[in-house]
Design a protein around this motif. Structure first.
Motif, PDB file in Angstrom:
ATOM      1  N   ASP A  84     -23.672 -25.914  16.164  1.00 16.79           N
ATOM      2  CA  ASP A  84     -23.318 -24.380  16.759  1.00 16.79           C
ATOM      3  C   ASP A  84     -24.300 -23.913  17.594  1.00 16.79           C
ATOM      4  O   ASP A  84     -24.126 -23.193  18.561  1.00 16.79           O
ATOM      5  CB  ASP A  84     -22.980 -23.533  15.444  1.00 16.79           C
ATOM      6  N   ARG A  85     -25.514 -24.141  17.024  1.00 15.32           N
ATOM      7  CA  ARG A  85     -26.723 -23.385  18.027  1.00 15.32           C
ATOM      8  C   ARG A  85     -26.846 -24.067  19.284  1.00 15.32           C
ATOM      9  O   ARG A  85     -26.873 -23.327  20.552  1.00 15.32           O
ATOM     10  CB  ARG A  85     -28.330 -23.722  17.369  1.00 15.32           C
ATOM     11  N   HIS A  86     -26.720 -25.251  19.363  1.00 16.50           N
ATOM     12  CA  HIS A  86     -26.907 -26.039  20.892  1.00 16.50           C
ATOM     13  C   HIS A  86     -25.736 -25.635  21.766  1.00 16.50           C
ATOM     14  O   HIS A  86     -25.817 -25.327  22.917  1.00 16.50           O
ATOM     15  CB  HIS A  86     -26.750 -27.595  20.639  1.00 16.50           C
ATOM     16  N   THR A  87     -24.469 -25.619  21.290  1.00 20.06           N
ATOM     17  CA  THR A  87     -23.415 -25.213  21.944  1.00 20.06           C
ATOM     18  C   THR A  87     -23.279 -23.727  22.607  1.00 20.06           C
ATOM     19  O   THR A  87     -22.679 -23.382  23.352  1.00 20.06           O
ATOM     20  CB  THR A  87     -21.948 -25.715  21.315  1.00 20.06           C
ATOM     21  N   SER A  88     -23.680 -22.819  21.391  1.00 22.75           N
ATOM     22  CA  SER A  88     -23.651 -21.553  21.749  1.00 22.75           C
ATOM     23  C   SER A  88     -24.761 -21.285  22.877  1.00 22.75           C
ATOM     24  O   SER A  88     -24.813 -20.111  23.666  1.00 22.75           O
ATOM     25  CB  SER A  88     -24.005 -20.675  20.489  1.00 22.75           C
ATOM     26  N   GLU A  89     -25.782 -22.061  22.983  1.00 25.30           N
ATOM     27  CA  GLU A  89     -26.591 -21.910  24.060  1.00 25.30           C
ATOM     28  C   GLU A  89     -26.487 -22.202  25.539  1.00 25.30           C
ATOM     29  O   GLU A  89     -27.187 -21.917  26.385  1.00 25.30           O
ATOM     30  CB  GLU A  89     -28.236 -22.696  23.533  1.00 25.30           C
ATOM     31  N   HIS A  90     -25.173 -22.745  25.468  1.00 22.03           N
ATOM     32  CA  HIS A  90     -24.992 -23.343  26.974  1.00 22.03           C
ATOM     33  C   HIS A  90     -23.473 -23.142  27.283  1.00 22.03           C
ATOM     34  O   HIS A  90     -22.570 -23.392  26.420  1.00 22.03           O
ATOM     35  CB  HIS A  90     -24.908 -24.735  26.950  1.00 22.03           C
ATOM     36  N   ASP A  91     -23.439 -22.436  28.274  1.00 27.00           N
ATOM     37  CA  ASP A  91     -21.964 -22.167  28.767  1.00 27.00           C
ATOM     38  C   ASP A  91     -21.378 -23.291  29.375  1.00 27.00           C
ATOM     39  O   ASP A  91     -20.037 -23.498  29.422  1.00 27.00           O
ATOM     40  CB  ASP A  91     -21.970 -20.870  29.776  1.00 27.00           C
ATOM     41  N   ASP A  92     -22.139 -23.991  29.998  1.00 33.12           N
ATOM     42  CA  ASP A  92     -21.483 -25.060  30.777  1.00 33.12           C
ATOM     43  C   ASP A  92     -21.191 -26.407  29.763  1.00 33.12           C
ATOM     44  O   ASP A  92     -22.166 -26.512  28.805  1.00 33.12           O
ATOM     45  CB  ASP A  92     -22.718 -25.588  31.918  1.00 33.12           C
ATOM     46  N   TYR A  93     -20.019 -26.834  29.901  1.00 33.41           N
ATOM     47  CA  TYR A  93     -19.510 -27.824  28.881  1.00 33.41           C
ATOM     48  C   TYR A  93     -20.497 -29.192  28.785  1.00 33.41           C
ATOM     49  O   TYR A  93     -21.092 -29.386  27.773  1.00 33.41           O
ATOM     50  CB  TYR A  93     -18.192 -28.171  28.954  1.00 33.41           C
ATOM     51  N   MET A  94     -20.939 -29.571  30.034  1.00 34.88           N
ATOM     52  CA  MET A  94     -21.675 -30.768  30.009  1.00 34.88           C
ATOM     53  C   MET A  94     -23.147 -30.406  29.379  1.00 34.88           C
ATOM     54  O   MET A  94     -23.702 -31.394  28.851  1.00 34.88           O
ATOM     55  CB  MET A  94     -21.520 -31.251  31.479  1.00 34.88           C
ATOM     56  N   GLU A  95     -23.525 -29.410  29.945  1.00 35.79           N
ATOM     57  CA  GLU A  95     -24.961 -29.248  29.258  1.00 35.79           C
ATOM     58  C   GLU A  95     -25.075 -29.028  27.767  1.00 35.79           C
ATOM     59  O   GLU A  95     -25.800 -29.224  27.385  1.00 35.79           O
ATOM     60  CB  GLU A  95     -25.448 -27.820  30.137  1.00 35.79           C
ATOM     61  N   ALA A  96     -23.741 -28.329  27.480  1.00 37.29           N
ATOM     62  CA  ALA A  96     -23.868 -28.019  26.011  1.00 37.29           C
ATOM     63  C   ALA A  96     -23.621 -29.605  25.109  1.00 37.29           C
ATOM     64  O   ALA A  96     -24.473 -29.887  24.243  1.00 37.29           O
ATOM     65  CB  ALA A  96     -22.555 -27.337  25.638  1.00 37.29           C
ATOM     66  N   LEU A  97     -22.676 -30.686  25.804  1.00 34.16           N
ATOM     67  CA  LEU A  97     -22.506 -31.664  25.175  1.00 34.16           C
ATOM     68  C   LEU A  97     -23.990 -32.529  25.197  1.00 34.16           C
ATOM     69  O   LEU A  97     -24.166 -33.194  24.267  1.00 34.16           O
ATOM     70  CB  LEU A  97     -21.598 -32.682  26.108  1.00 34.16           C
ATOM     71  N   LEU A  98     -24.743 -32.554  26.503  1.00 32.87           N
ATOM     72  CA  LEU A  98     -25.939 -33.416  26.327  1.00 32.87           C
ATOM     73  C   LEU A  98     -26.759 -32.668  25.365  1.00 32.87           C
ATOM     74  O   LEU A  98     -27.610 -33.382  24.797  1.00 32.87           O
ATOM     75  CB  LEU A  98     -26.493 -33.289  27.745  1.00 32.87           C
ATOM     76  N   ALA A  99     -27.024 -31.267  25.337  1.00 38.65           N
ATOM     77  CA  ALA A  99     -27.981 -30.635  24.200  1.00 38.65           C
ATOM     78  C   ALA A  99     -27.747 -31.211  22.862  1.00 38.65           C
ATOM     79  O   ALA A  99     -28.392 -31.382  22.152  1.00 38.65           O
ATOM     80  CB  ALA A  99     -27.801 -29.358  24.451  1.00 38.65           C
ATOM     81  N   VAL A 100     -26.252 -31.134  22.254  1.00 43.98           N
ATOM     82  CA  VAL A 100     -26.034 -31.739  21.191  1.00 43.98           C
ATOM     83  C   VAL A 100     -26.404 -33.023  20.854  1.00 43.98           C
ATOM     84  O   VAL A 100     -27.037 -33.356  19.962  1.00 43.98           O
ATOM     85  CB  VAL A 100     -24.311 -31.516  20.949  1.00 43.98           C
ATOM     86  N   LEU A 101     -25.857 -33.874  21.707  1.00 40.97           N
ATOM     87  CA  LEU A 101     -26.287 -35.254  21.590  1.00 40.97           C
ATOM     88  C   LEU A 101     -27.869 -35.532  21.842  1.00 40.97           C
ATOM     89  O   LEU A 101     -28.154 -36.173  20.751  1.00 40.97           O
ATOM     90  CB  LEU A 101     -25.936 -36.006  22.701  1.00 40.97           C
ATOM     91  N   ARG A 102     -28.318 -35.170  22.642  1.00 39.66           N
ATOM     92  CA  ARG A 102     -29.856 -35.376  22.900  1.00 39.66           C
ATOM     93  C   ARG A 102     -30.522 -34.685  21.525  1.00 39.66           C
ATOM     94  O   ARG A 102     -31.609 -34.962  21.076  1.00 39.66           O
ATOM     95  CB  ARG A 102     -30.498 -34.837  23.984  1.00 39.66           C
ATOM     96  N   GLY A 103     -30.236 -33.392  20.991  1.00 42.86           N
ATOM     97  CA  GLY A 103     -30.863 -32.635  20.002  1.00 42.86           C
ATOM     98  C   GLY A 103     -30.586 -33.349  18.548  1.00 42.86           C
ATOM     99  O   GLY A 103     -31.413 -33.228  17.916  1.00 42.86           O
ATOM    100  N   SER A 104     -29.575 -34.498  18.434  1.00 45.10           N
ATOM    101  CA  SER A 104     -29.549 -34.974  17.318  1.00 45.10           C
ATOM    102  C   SER A 104     -30.515 -35.920  17.113  1.00 45.10           C
ATOM    103  O   SER A 104     -30.655 -36.588  15.692  1.00 45.10           O
ATOM    104  CB  SER A 104     -28.176 -35.612  17.167  1.00 45.10           C
ATOM    105  N   TYR A 105     -31.180 -36.473  18.013  1.00 45.55           N
ATOM    106  CA  TYR A 105     -32.433 -37.260  17.983  1.00 45.55           C
ATOM    107  C   TYR A 105     -33.629 -36.678  17.750  1.00 45.55           C
ATOM    108  O   TYR A 105     -34.656 -37.185  17.582  1.00 45.55           O
ATOM    109  CB  TYR A 105     -32.405 -38.262  19.009  1.00 45.55           C
TER     110      TYR A 105
END
Length: 291
Positions: free
Chosen positions: A86-107
């Motif tokens: 929720d934190r990563h997706t709420s920080e990015h309005d752009d979908y691809m930026e949110a996707l990359l943030a969630v994926l990379r943040g999980s590591y």
């Protein structure tokens, strides 16, 4: 100013609650480390109690069994996954930026986080077994509900990308399980400070996750130029392919009909010619008889 009646009692109660919560968290951290390093089955709850500095009787005040403790660890871990998502997706309005943030943040994990993931993945099957103990069942039910919540949240997020034309169409539930399954497979074998660093694991698996989603692995390097085009080109190619097949089939069908018509016409002409020939021969025969 004179202290208000009961204020001291409230402070003491609050301190006791904070101390109890702190001790509970310490037990969970220690149990996670023991379960992750030695295995759940090989760990004794008495060893956890000794490491924390309390007796076994005191430990059972917090957790009635080793399984109860495990379920709480799993539920807490899944709660962290959801809050991070929720934190990563709420920080990015752009979908691809949110996707990359969630994926990379999980590591982005500490050694304790890695052990927690290992425990969660290794013992997840126990979540499906009902328990007779009310406290165990309550913790198990919470862990199971959070597993479903994480999967549903991911599936909903992937549908958003498909609706925007950024991800190729696919079954979102299956795609979610494939994506999370790839991620979870890491914690069966990865060890902190082992031969493969977490940074190497991140770069390798992040690219595979993007490929699994039908996206170019170069997105992991920040190359956004191909992202929308991939889904668009795939759609156009699919339509073109369908149109091509339809056109080819139409041509083949027309050719077939033309060929059939041609054959029918030839057969008709041949039949007519044959009949005419027969009629001519019959007439000649009658003239000879008359003579």
């Amino acid at each position: 100013m004179a202290p208000q009646p009961g204020s001291r009692a409230r402070r003491e109660t609050g301190a006791a609650v904070a101390s109890s919560r702190s001790k509970r968290d310490e037990i969970l951290r220690t149990a996670t480390r023991y379960f992750g390093e030695n295995g759940y089955e090989a760990t004794k709850l008495a060893d956890v109690a000794a490491a924390v500095g309390i007796g076994s009787t005191a430990l059972y005040h917090y957790f009635e069994s080793k399984l109860h403790c495990l379920y709480v660890i799993m539920a807490d871990a899944l709660g962290v996954f959801r809050s991070d998502f929720d934190r990563h997706t709420s920080e990015h309005d752009d979908y691809m930026e949110a996707l990359l943030a969630v994926l990379r943040g999980s590591y982005d994990l500490s050694d304790q986080d890695v052990l927690r993931n290992r425990v969660l993945v290794a013992e997840q099957g126990l979540v499906g077994v009902r328990r007779t103990s009310p406290r165990e069942e309550e913790a198990r039910t919470l862990a199971r509900a959070r597993i479903r919540d994480v999967e549903f949240t991911w599936a909903t997020f992937l549908v958003r990308g498909m609706e925007q034309g950024l991800l190729p169409e696919a079954d979102p539930r299956l795609l979610t399980r494939a994506l999370l399954g790839l991620y979870n497979s890491i914690w069966h074998w990865y060890r902190p400070r082992g031969e493969v660093s977490l940074e190497e694991v991140t770069e390798f698996f992040l690219r595979r996750q993007l490929a699994l989603l039908g996206l170019p692995p170069e997105l992991a390097d920040g190359d956004r130029s191909a992202a929308p085009a991939v889904a668009g080109k795939a759609g156009s190619a699919g339509k073109a392919g369908s149109a091509g097949k339809a056109s080819s089939a139409g041509k083949a069908s027309s050719a077939g009909k033309a060929s059939s018509a041609g054959k029918a016409s030839s057969a008709g002409k041949a039949s007519s010619a044959g009949k005419a020939s027969s009629t001519t021969r019959a007439a000649r025969g009658r003239r000879r008889t008359a003579r």
